[in-house]
Design a protein around this motif. Structure first.
Motif, PDB file in Angstrom:
ATOM      1  N   THR A  17       0.827  -1.200   0.000  1.00  0.00           N
ATOM      2  CA  THR A  17       0.000   0.000   0.000  1.00  0.00           C
ATOM      3  C   THR A  17       0.864   1.254   0.000  1.00  0.00           C
ATOM      4  O   THR A  17       2.049   1.197   0.322  1.00  0.00           O
ATOM      5  N   GLN A  18       0.218   2.346  -0.361  1.00  0.00           N
ATOM      6  CA  GLN A  18       0.808   3.676  -0.223  1.00  0.00           C
ATOM      7  C   GLN A  18      -0.297   4.588   0.273  1.00  0.00           C
ATOM      8  O   GLN A  18      -1.470   4.372  -0.042  1.00  0.00           O
ATOM      9  N   THR A  19       0.076   5.577   1.037  1.00  0.00           N
ATOM     10  CA  THR A  19      -0.934   6.542   1.460  1.00  0.00           C
ATOM     11  C   THR A  19      -0.845   7.768   0.577  1.00  0.00           C
ATOM     12  O   THR A  19       0.237   8.155   0.130  1.00  0.00           O
ATOM     13  N   THR A  20      -2.006   8.315   0.306  1.00  0.00           N
ATOM     14  CA  THR A  20      -2.080   9.565  -0.431  1.00  0.00           C
ATOM     15  C   THR A  20      -2.824  10.561   0.447  1.00  0.00           C
ATOM     16  O   THR A  20      -3.653  10.174   1.266  1.00  0.00           O
ATOM     17  N   THR A  21      -2.496  11.821   0.290  1.00  0.00           N
ATOM     18  CA  THR A  21      -3.138  12.868   1.083  1.00  0.00           C
ATOM     19  C   THR A  21      -3.956  13.757   0.162  1.00  0.00           C
ATOM     20  O   THR A  21      -3.457  14.257  -0.847  1.00  0.00           O
ATOM     21  N   HIS A  22      -5.205  13.914   0.535  1.00  0.00           N
ATOM     22  CA  HIS A  22      -6.118  14.791  -0.206  1.00  0.00           C
ATOM     23  C   HIS A  22      -6.332  16.043   0.643  1.00  0.00           C
ATOM     24  O   HIS A  22      -6.866  15.961   1.752  1.00  0.00           O
ATOM     25  N   VAL A  23      -5.877  17.171   0.132  1.00  0.00           N
ATOM     26  CA  VAL A  23      -6.014  18.428   0.858  1.00  0.00           C
ATOM     27  C   VAL A  23      -7.412  18.990   0.614  1.00  0.00           C
ATOM     28  O   VAL A  23      -7.824  19.190  -0.529  1.00  0.00           O
ATOM     29  N   ILE A  24      -8.127  19.229   1.700  1.00  0.00           N
ATOM     30  CA  ILE A  24      -9.487  19.756   1.611  1.00  0.00           C
ATOM     31  C   ILE A  24      -9.472  21.291   1.664  1.00  0.00           C
ATOM     32  O   ILE A  24     -10.086  21.955   0.848  1.00  0.00           O
ATOM     33  N   ASP A  25      -8.759  21.840   2.615  1.00  0.00           N
ATOM     34  CA  ASP A  25      -8.561  23.290   2.699  1.00  0.00           C
ATOM     35  C   ASP A  25      -7.261  23.549   3.462  1.00  0.00           C
ATOM     36  O   ASP A  25      -6.487  22.622   3.686  1.00  0.00           O
TER      37      ASP A  25
END
Length: 120
Positions: free
Chosen positions: A72-80
């Motif tokens: 697995t790899q983690t991804t970061t989704h920036v919301i604000d």
């Protein structure tokens, strides 16, 4: 002659594995789950029951036995500016791991179920 025939039959599968494992794209659990005719939530639950992962907050993490295997790899989704969400995505190596794990526990992907049902 029999061995030659077996090698010829295995070649397409071996080539597929080579191509899949070299592919660097990441997959969501839902994308993998659809291969098995289930939801992402159901696959996550099954992987938890099989001792592969656990949930903390709203994120799934692999147990230490699997965390350094490249599944697995983690991804970061920036919301604000102050908020972001971490998502765990599966590598192609992880997809193959799930395939082998589920197959060993009696769960085949839909495409293999159809082939098995036709030959039965």
């Amino acid at each position: 002659a029999v061995q030659k025939q077996q090698l010829a039959e295995m070649q397409p599968k071996a080539s597929y594995y080579d191509v899949v494992l070299q592919n660097k794209s990441l997959l969501t659990v839902t994308q993998i789950a659809k291969d098995y005719g289930m939801s992402g939530m159901a696959l996550n639950k099954l992987l938890h029951e099989l001792g592969v992962q656990y949930k903390k907050s709203d994120t799934w993490f692999l147990y230490s036995k699997y965390q350094s295997c490249g599944y697995t790899q983690t991804t970061t989704h920036v919301i604000d500016d102050e908020t972001s969400k971490i998502n765990t995505k599966w590598t192609q190596k992880g997809r193959l791991f799930i395939y082998d794990l589920l197959k060993a526990n009696g769960t085949l992907p839909m495409i293999e179920r159809e082939e098995t049902e036709e030959t039965a």
